[in-house]
Write a protein that holds these residues in place. Sequence first.
Motif, PDB file in Angstrom:
ATOM      1  N   GLY A 129      31.980  44.050  30.767  1.00  0.00           N
ATOM      2  CA  GLY A 129      32.741  44.740  31.475  1.00  0.00           C
ATOM      3  C   GLY A 129      32.284  45.428  32.914  1.00  0.00           C
ATOM      4  N   LEU A 130      31.728  44.662  33.469  1.00  0.00           N
ATOM      5  CA  LEU A 130      30.933  44.961  34.639  1.00  0.00           C
ATOM      6  C   LEU A 130      31.657  44.730  36.043  1.00  0.00           C
ATOM      7  CD1 LEU A 130      27.426  44.244  34.010  1.00  0.00           C
ATOM      8  CD2 LEU A 130      28.273  46.506  33.559  1.00  0.00           C
ATOM      9  N   PHE A 131      32.313  43.449  36.042  1.00  0.00           N
ATOM     10  CA  PHE A 131      32.815  43.016  37.383  1.00  0.00           C
ATOM     11  C   PHE A 131      33.895  41.816  37.097  1.00  0.00           C
ATOM     12  CE2 PHE A 131      28.665  40.835  36.873  1.00  0.00           C
ATOM     13  CZ  PHE A 131      28.992  39.385  37.167  1.00  0.00           C
ATOM     14  N   THR A 132      34.742  41.339  37.767  1.00  0.00           N
ATOM     15  CA  THR A 132      35.545  40.289  37.663  1.00  0.00           C
ATOM     16  C   THR A 132      35.866  39.747  38.884  1.00  0.00           C
ATOM     17  OG1 THR A 132      37.506  39.611  36.558  1.00  0.00           O
ATOM     18  CG2 THR A 132      37.639  41.441  37.832  1.00  0.00           C
ATOM     19  N   PHE A 133      36.211  38.484  38.902  1.00  0.00           N
ATOM     20  CA  PHE A 133      36.890  37.649  40.214  1.00  0.00           C
ATOM     21  C   PHE A 133      38.481  37.375  39.957  1.00  0.00           C
ATOM     22  CE2 PHE A 133      32.423  37.003  40.356  1.00  0.00           C
ATOM     23  CZ  PHE A 133      31.819  37.302  41.814  1.00  0.00           C
ATOM     24  N   ALA A 134      39.160  37.460  41.220  1.00  0.00           N
ATOM     25  CA  ALA A 134      40.471  37.103  41.049  1.00  0.00           C
ATOM     26  C   ALA A 134      40.721  36.222  42.072  1.00  0.00           C
ATOM     27  CB  ALA A 134      41.464  38.385  41.091  1.00  0.00           C
TER      28      ALA A 134
ATOM     29  N   PRO B 286      34.054  39.968  44.695  1.00  0.00           N
ATOM     30  CA  PRO B 286      33.809  40.676  43.159  1.00  0.00           C
ATOM     31  C   PRO B 286      34.670  41.882  43.195  1.00  0.00           C
ATOM     32  CG  PRO B 286      31.678  41.073  44.675  1.00  0.00           C
ATOM     33  CD  PRO B 286      32.246  40.061  45.381  1.00  0.00           C
ATOM     34  N   LEU B 287      35.131  42.032  42.099  1.00  0.00           N
ATOM     35  CA  LEU B 287      35.898  43.433  41.866  1.00  0.00           C
ATOM     36  C   LEU B 287      35.276  44.139  40.795  1.00  0.00           C
ATOM     37  CD1 LEU B 287      39.753  41.845  41.295  1.00  0.00           C
ATOM     38  CD2 LEU B 287      38.520  43.184  43.487  1.00  0.00           C
ATOM     39  N   TRP B 288      34.691  45.319  41.018  1.00  0.00           N
ATOM     40  CA  TRP B 288      33.644  46.136  40.323  1.00  0.00           C
ATOM     41  C   TRP B 288      34.481  46.860  39.374  1.00  0.00           C
ATOM     42  CZ3 TRP B 288      28.755  45.126  39.933  1.00  0.00           C
ATOM     43  CH2 TRP B 288      28.276  44.324  40.993  1.00  0.00           C
ATOM     44  N   LEU B 289      34.327  46.735  38.109  1.00  0.00           N
ATOM     45  CA  LEU B 289      35.004  47.470  37.241  1.00  0.00           C
ATOM     46  C   LEU B 289      34.222  48.783  36.889  1.00  0.00           C
ATOM     47  CD1 LEU B 289      35.563  44.548  34.398  1.00  0.00           C
ATOM     48  CD2 LEU B 289      37.070  45.348  36.283  1.00  0.00           C
ATOM     49  N   PRO B 290      34.874  49.600  36.006  1.00  0.00           N
ATOM     50  CA  PRO B 290      34.433  51.145  36.076  1.00  0.00           C
ATOM     51  C   PRO B 290      32.753  50.966  35.486  1.00  0.00           C
ATOM     52  CG  PRO B 290      36.663  51.339  35.120  1.00  0.00           C
ATOM     53  CD  PRO B 290      36.197  49.815  35.658  1.00  0.00           C
ATOM     54  N   LYS B 291      32.395  50.287  34.620  1.00  0.00           N
ATOM     55  CA  LYS B 291      31.085  50.096  34.061  1.00  0.00           C
ATOM     56  C   LYS B 291      30.110  49.497  35.213  1.00  0.00           C
ATOM     57  CE  LYS B 291      31.896  50.118  29.143  1.00  0.00           C
ATOM     58  NZ  LYS B 291      31.960  49.262  27.965  1.00  0.00           N
ATOM     59  N   GLY B 292      30.554  48.414  35.837  1.00  0.00           N
ATOM     60  CA  GLY B 292      29.863  48.043  37.049  1.00  0.00           C
ATOM     61  C   GLY B 292      29.659  48.935  38.234  1.00  0.00           C
TER      62      GLY B 292
END
Length: 464
Positions: free
Chosen positions: A38-43, A51-57
């Motif tokens: 749950g660190l990052f994702t791409f859309a 990259p989109l950084w999620l809270p844990k990232g």
Amino acid sequence: MKRLFLCALATNKGAYTMSVESIPQESNNHRRWGRDLGLFTFAPQVGSGLPLWLPKGAILRDTLERFLRQEQLERGYQPVVTPHIGKLDLYKTSGHWYKYRESIFPPMVEPRSEADEHDRWTYSDDSCSAPSFREPLKAEDEGPDGEAYILKPMNCPHHIYIYKSELRSYRDLPLRLAEFGTVYRYEQSGELNGLLRTRDFTQDDSHIFVTHAQVQEEFAKVVELALFVFQVLQLDDFVARVGLLDPASSKYIGSDEAWQQAQTVIMSAVEQLGIPYSIEQGEAGFYGPKLDFLFPDALGRQWQLGTAQVDYNLPERFDLTYVGEDGQLHRPVMIHRANFGSLERMIAILLEHHAGALPAWLAPVQAKLIPISDRHLAYAQEVAAQLRSADVRVEVDTRGERMNAKVRDAQLQKIPYILVVGDKEAADHAVSVRLRSNENLGAMALAHFIERITNVIRTKNREL
């Protein structure tokens, strides 16, 4: 481990040829860890290479930034912040526009007249539109008419103008400016690779302005800081590469004398520090030679992280001066430096190097509390509050799953410490401690555990 895929391809003649593609398993791919932890994702709706950084990232990024920022402050670096855009002319002066035009996002133009506005720019108060160009710009082009801005591809010109913002004395040097600055590169789609190569990335960028007499000692200090950072991050497997100019290329700027001076500084530093290194012609920056630190990913491919560069040429181009001890104006030397290289690439290498099991001080969640049943939830929350007051990042698993399933999930999340609490732990004011490796440390007084985990975090210990 690798999987082999056989692919039959039809040809125009109706025959079939066989090709073999070796594809790495995802088991230790940083993109997989980014998803699973749950660190990052791409859309695709946001864009490739963004990259989109999620809270844990975001917590992981912040932890790395705070670590390096503190180390820099203790070594005399001064933090600065600069805009994400700059005038195109800035990068013409530096030479980046002419040397790296193909990697710079298209300019945004402020029109000179209302007529130009209709031709070049679609504008409204809430518009995010950018100019479109009828023909692609070439590297040698001067660019569009009007006042043009670009997303900054590097931070050095901005830092140069911070230096130029006041008259400098030899007493002010070395002047060490440091910024976690986000830059933008128009990488081709086929070159993008998770966090290893993105279109926006944040550099731990520093530019140090020194006298000629200071450059040798200061460059050695820069390298020593880089080696310290790698040691703390437990990244021991690297190759040092000295990048020199390619005599057959015309992309470089500056005199032979300036290049020789810069090369001598770098070679003396690596020899002085006893760093094994290779020499690669053609790997220099266009304004000076450099020392790069290359680290392998899970597939053994080498990626540049840290870099340190000696530059006698940009101070000349931007007419940088300082008042010397003799009262006369002198030209400083610049050192360009980054230890992480970029936060994105550093995190990718860290995830693959540690197979997702980041050192406890870096882990976004450092402890997971697992109450055996709902009646133990209140005690779990009490323990969590005490851990948070000790600056430990902790979560409580409040799901209605079985205890063993919760423990397994925490291990898959690579959480360093898993704390199970039930009737006995609540009565004894204790926790039952397991490590993510599945080692069971048994019951431990809460005060003892807090002392243990805070010591591991404070000392950035390799062991749990």
